[in-house]
Design a protein around this motif. Structure first.
Motif: not given
Lengths: 127, 324
Positions: A1, A3, A5-6, A19, A80-81, A84-85
């Motif tokens: 949670m 995060h 968003h790019k 988004n 939504h990879l 992610e890290k």
């Protein structure tokens, strides 16, 4: 949670305001690709079916590449990879790419070998 | 810095409560599951590729097999599958929108988007059931030879496929279905095809325009057509009439094609079905306010991952089963 968003896709070529807007943008893109695939599958242009590259018809190359493009955007934006890290992303993607690539290579080569045996062997298969 | 595993200062490394890769335990496990499930699916698809490479010259052409659209008659290759693909992508979109609304803690929006996702999933599973039924029922009918090869029929004048019911003769016959009640209890047979082999053979001999199409694919990528003389010669190798497809017979061509169709789309359909069930559970939880009380909608995100994965798999099934 929480995060961030790019919001850029196509390596920063298109940047969305929110988004939600990005989701719709990706949907439009995926729909266009599917439409292209279906159109090509119905028309089957002769240029693409009669010529091949590395023993595969150009048409099939196009299908497979477009599929991978679709898979990329589903995984990166819907799953939504992208947000992610990098470590998690790489652990998931490269494991899959390596194992699936290896399995397809080995089994398709084997299938092709059996095809040759059936064709050139001394056993009659059609009677 | 992006790859750093833990943010060391804040979280305790021992004793739990730590989020490696900044993903919660549940989310991480969902990714584990998705990866292993992806390998299962790729195993199936690669096995399909193996069998197809093995029988490269005689594999059925998918857009000659899947040509039906509900409520319409005629030849519409791919349209319905394309529609199903679109439905699934669309329900993926409503799922992301639900996750997005969850981040913003908008309960009503999450509820609606989850509802739409479930509807999309149901439409997809329904379409797949319809497609199975059409595939099992069959279309034109065919003959099977002693060697297990399929012979289909084409009208010499129009070049269109001919169904065996269009030309088969009607011969007097006393052959009825053998049921276990009529003989020894362990011996019975399946329903007889609507025409006997003799009737189909007599029909082909009586109609000058009927030609046989074999499984063999020509250099142009089409099934090869026999001449009239070859057609009459080929008839003697036929042993039975095949209508529709099941696990042991397939009027469309190679039996393996039908087996893989049932297996791969069935396994995928089962995933969609469970996805719909899980989405329903989450939908009711959202309605009851469970996640509102919990303070976050991460559960929606986790089932979302599964749902997108099902969509992702379909993209590959679509390509490798229907397009390539």
């Amino acid at each position: 949670m929480g995060h961030e968003h790019k919001l850029s896709i196509f390596r920063g070529l298109v940047t969305f305001k929110s988004n939600t807007q990005k989701i719709w943008g990706v949907l439009v893109f995926l729909s266009i690709i599917t439409a292209i695939e279906v159109a090509l599958g119905i028309i089957k242009p002769e240029v693409l079916t009669q010529n091949s590259f590395l023993a595969m018809k150009l048409l099939n190359w196009i299908f497979i590449i477009l599929t991978l493009v679709k898979a990329y955007y589903i995984a990166w934006d819907f799953m939504h990879l992208r947000d992610e890290k990098a470590g998690l992303r790489r652990a998931v993607v490269w494991t899959g790419v390596f194992l699936i690539g290896y399995l397809s290579f080995i089994l398709l080569v084997e299938g092709n070998y059996i095809y040759d045996i059936y064709k050139a062997g001394f056993v009659k298969w059609e009677f | 810095m992006d790859t750093t595993v833990t943010n060391a200062q804040s979280a305790p490394v021992w004793g739990g409560g730590n989020k490696p890769l900044e993903a919660s335990y549940g989310k991480m496990m969902m990714w584990f599951f998705i990866l292993s499930d992806a390998l299962t699916f790729s195993g199936f698809l690669v096995a399909y590729g193996f069998s197809r490479f093995k029988f490269m010259e005689s594999w059925p052409i998918a857009d000659e097999v899947f040509t039906h659209v509900p409520f319409f008659h005629g030849n519409y290759p791919m349209y319905y599958v394309a529609f199903m693909t679109f439905v699934l992508i669309m329900s993926s979109v409503t799922m992301v929108l639900a996750v997005d609304a969850g981040h913003k803690m908008k309960k009503t929006a999450v509820t609606w988007y989850m509802f739409l996702t479930v509807i999309g999933g149901i439409i997809f599973v329904g379409s797949q059931a319809w497609e199975w039924a059409t595939f099992i029922k069959g279309d034109f009918g065919a003959l099977e030879t002693k060697g297990g090869r399929i012979l289909q029929f084409v009208d010499a004048n129009t070049g269109e496929r001919l169904a065996i019911r269009d030309f088969a003769a009607t011969l007097p016959s006393h052959r009825t279905q053998h049921e276990s009640k009529n003989g020894i209890w362990f011996s019975s047979e399946k329903a007889l095809p609507s025409f006997s082999l003799e009737e189909v053979v007599a029909g082909v001999e009586a109609h000058e325009n009927v030609l046989i199409r074999t499984e063999k694919i020509t250099a142009e990528g089409e099934k090869s057509l026999l001449s009239r003389a070859e057609t009459l010669g080929k008839l003697s190798s036929a042993t039975q009439v095949v209508e529709g497809a099941n696990l042991i017979q397939n009027e469309y061509g190679s039996r393996l094609f039908a087996d893989f169709f049932f297996f791969i789309t069935g396994f995928h359909g089962f995933h969609v079905f469970t996805g719909v069930l899980i989405n329903l559970i989450i939908f009711f939880n959202v309605l009851l306010g469970t996640y509102e009380k919990r303070g976050h909608y991460e559960m929606v995100e986790k089932v979302g991952l599964y749902w997108h994965f099902v969509d992702l798999v379909w993209v590959f099934v679509f390509t490798f089963f229907y397009l390539v």
